[in-house]
Design an enzyme around this catalytic site. Sequence first.
Site, short mmCIF file in Angstrom:
data_model
loop_
_atom_site.label_atom_id
_atom_site.label_comp_id
_atom_site.label_asym_id
_atom_site.label_seq_id
_atom_site.Cartn_x
_atom_site.Cartn_y
_atom_site.Cartn_z
N CYS A 2 0.92 -1.31 -0.01
CA CYS A 2 -0.18 -0.13 -0.01
C CYS A 2 0.92 1.24 -0.16
CB CYS A 2 -0.97 -0.03 1.15
SG CYS A 2 -1.96 -1.49 1.34
N ARG A 27 4.74 0.48 -6.12
CA ARG A 27 4.59 -0.41 -4.62
C ARG A 27 3.64 -1.39 -4.91
NH1 ARG A 27 6.63 2.31 -0.07
NH2 ARG A 27 5.14 1.17 1.33
N TRP A 75 -3.00 -2.53 -1.63
CA TRP A 75 -2.51 -3.88 -2.05
C TRP A 75 -3.30 -4.84 -1.04
CZ3 TRP A 75 1.11 -7.76 -0.56
CH2 TRP A 75 1.45 -8.70 -1.50
N ASN A 101 -1.49 1.35 6.04
CA ASN A 101 -0.68 0.21 5.45
C ASN A 101 -0.12 -0.74 6.74
OD1 ASN A 101 1.20 -1.34 3.77
ND2 ASN A 101 2.64 0.44 3.89
N GLY A 102 -0.25 -1.92 6.56
CA GLY A 102 0.15 -2.95 7.47
C GLY A 102 -1.18 -3.72 7.80
N GLU A 483 18.79 -16.15 -8.98
CA GLU A 483 18.58 -14.88 -9.46
C GLU A 483 18.15 -14.44 -10.95
OE1 GLU A 483 17.63 -12.42 -7.66
OE2 GLU A 483 17.80 -10.84 -8.99
N LYS A 487 14.54 -13.27 -11.95
CA LYS A 487 14.18 -12.17 -12.65
C LYS A 487 13.44 -12.50 -14.04
CE LYS A 487 15.31 -9.06 -10.82
NZ LYS A 487 15.39 -9.63 -9.70
N GLU A 490 9.70 -13.25 -12.83
CA GLU A 490 9.11 -11.96 -12.11
C GLU A 490 8.51 -11.06 -13.26
OE1 GLU A 490 12.50 -10.46 -9.89
OE2 GLU A 490 11.12 -10.38 -8.37
N HIS A 506 20.04 -35.70 -11.27
CA HIS A 506 19.36 -36.49 -10.12
C HIS A 506 17.60 -36.31 -10.12
CE1 HIS A 506 23.05 -37.83 -8.91
NE2 HIS A 506 23.52 -36.57 -8.50
N LYS A 606 6.65 -4.07 -4.78
CA LYS A 606 8.09 -3.96 -4.48
C LYS A 606 8.52 -4.01 -3.11
CE LYS A 606 12.27 -2.27 -5.49
NZ LYS A 606 12.86 -3.00 -6.41
C1 BG6 Z 1 9.80 -8.87 -3.09
C2 BG6 Z 1 10.38 -8.09 -4.20
O1 BG6 Z 1 8.47 -8.66 -2.77
O2 BG6 Z 1 10.61 -8.57 -1.94
C3 BG6 Z 1 11.67 -8.60 -4.56
O3 BG6 Z 1 9.44 -8.04 -5.34
C4 BG6 Z 1 12.55 -8.48 -3.21
O4 BG6 Z 1 12.34 -7.81 -5.46
C5 BG6 Z 1 11.94 -9.00 -2.03
O5 BG6 Z 1 13.89 -9.19 -3.46
C6 BG6 Z 1 12.69 -8.74 -0.82
O6 BG6 Z 1 12.47 -7.37 -0.81
P1 BG6 Z 1 13.58 -6.33 0.07
O7 BG6 Z 1 12.85 -5.07 -0.18
O8 BG6 Z 1 13.46 -7.12 1.55
O9 BG6 Z 1 14.87 -6.61 -0.52
#
Ligand code: BG6
Length: 611
Positions: A2, A27, A75, A101-102, A483, A487, A490, A506, A606
């Site tokens: 949020c 966000r 969100w 937010n929370g 990673e 990527k 995502e 295996h 994010k």
């Molecule tokens: C996810 C993000 O929600 O949280 C990722 O989409 C990120 O990109 C992960 O790596 C951890 O977030 P942060 O802010 O703790 O690095």
Amino acid sequence: MCGIIGYIGYDNATPLLIEGLKKLEYRGYDSAGVAVHTEHSLEVVKAKGKLCALSEKLQQMPQLVGNLGIAHTRWATHGEPSEQNSHPILSASGKFAVVHNGIIENYIAIKDELLKKGVKFSSDTDTEVVAQLLDIYYDGDVLSTVIKVISKIEGSYALGIICAQRPDELIAVKKASPLIVGVGKGENFIASDATAIVSRTKDIIRLEDEEIAIIRAGSVKIYDKAKNEISKEIVHIDWDVAAAEKAGYEHFMLKEIMEQPTAIMNTIKPRIKDGKIDFEQDGVSFSMADLKNINKICILACGSAYHVGCVAKYIFEKILRKPVEVAVASEFRYMNPIVDGNTLVVAISQSGETADTLAAMKEAKALGARVLSIVNVVGSSIATCSDNVLYTWAGPEIAVATTKAYSTQLCVVYMLAIYMAKKLSRINSAQHAAFVEDLLNLPSKVEKVLTAQELIKSLAKNFYDCKNVFFIGRNTDYSVSLEGSLKLKEISYIHSEAYPAGELKHGTISLIEEGTLVVALATNDALFEKMISNIKEVKARGATVLTLTTEMHRAEAESVSDYCICIPKTSDMMMPSLAVLPLQLFAYYIAYLKGCDIDKPRNLAKSVTVE
Ligand code: BG6
């Protein structure tokens, strides 16, 4: 997660609030709304979906005019995405509007209590109990009212509050969820983060947990729960609007990929003095006794930050000869962790607000561990909660899929490892000097790898319609494969898996068939021949292999692969910083060719500030 913005000042609030929400879209959200204190009451306008739906609604009605307002992008956590459940939430009397937010963890019990008192609820949200409690407790003294409310609720919250009877006041309070106060001239703001208000003010106050801000156009007063006024430092942030904008790139993600040389330099430079790693300016130091007392390092993180932790494990264990555990933060709390005063916990987080990581590190602290965090946002909850923090000076990272924050986190890990190894005499002066030289040369080598942009873009054209992609590697190449795979998933929504190259045979190799794309990372000299064998294994089963290796292995790699990307060599420890770059660009161009929403991928946020 949020996004919150609030305004009080000389200007009309509505356009400023909408502009602020636009800056917070990254966000991740599914509905939005504003509440403005107009002449006599609080007017609330909300809409499900993207911000444009809210803007259209506002355009189709008489202009919402007022100098005080709050706004929110939601969100969904409790209560499905809907107009009814979007914020701001009005209290039953219409006296209070709230954005949150929370998660209010005890909202069900409170809601039951209030329903029994005959309170009418209008939403399925946890947030609404805050609005209704404000109604019930309000006796004209808003500070006391807010103190009663936050004493009643449990969980995490960043709250923006306005009251119909208080046209000159914007109220804010937070706990374990981000919220800042923006200090302007004749106007003041609240926001989830500075990107929402940086165009109006760069002077901010970071609220600490359970500090209550009573904000007027010309004043900001902050109180503790005992009603004592607290003086707070006003921090001037050095971002400018451009830094938070795209600077001519089509997507924030590409901009941030290309910013990595600078971000790495900004992260490394301040910590190298006279050829030595120096964390003096960070207020971080470990004595020889401190280091000898560490019998285990435990790394806590989520997502890409977790993948940095996976790289760190190989590095710390190799150079420090101390056992390292890397835990997915959301698992850590429920695994009855073996942590004590001899454990060094390293929490890694770009946002510094990831609830899983924050909760895990609090658990570790409670068990006696010293917590050092590696964070990109100054003053964020994880940073504030740590015993020490090493910031990654990557600047604001807007794209949901992290790139420059990941890369700068790696650099902090390298520096920490070199610093500790030197203190423990695990490396001699010559090795130390060589590592420091490799660190200082990293930005230019990163720059060099990024010039392969066009080659990777052309490779992406062969694969953007793939249905499954495998990434394989050994040692830190496996960690980087994790990673690279994330990527791709995502931002392009293509299913992908990362596997230790030696493990594929295996079981999972049964999934390899004619034309299956396998991206093989072979940047580790000592394991190169092993990787050649693994590449031959998958080739024999029909795979199409794209190999990523160093220049010196080009000929042999090309002889067994369908495609090959070669990158410069640096010390094995720092190869992840170079190997990850083609994978970032590969994912970016595949997503681009697929027409995906690269900066705001579906379902993602994010920073996930709920557990
Ligand atoms: C996810 C993000 O929600 O949280 C990722 O989409 C990120 O990109 C992960 O790596 C951890 O977030 P942060 O802010 O703790 O690095």
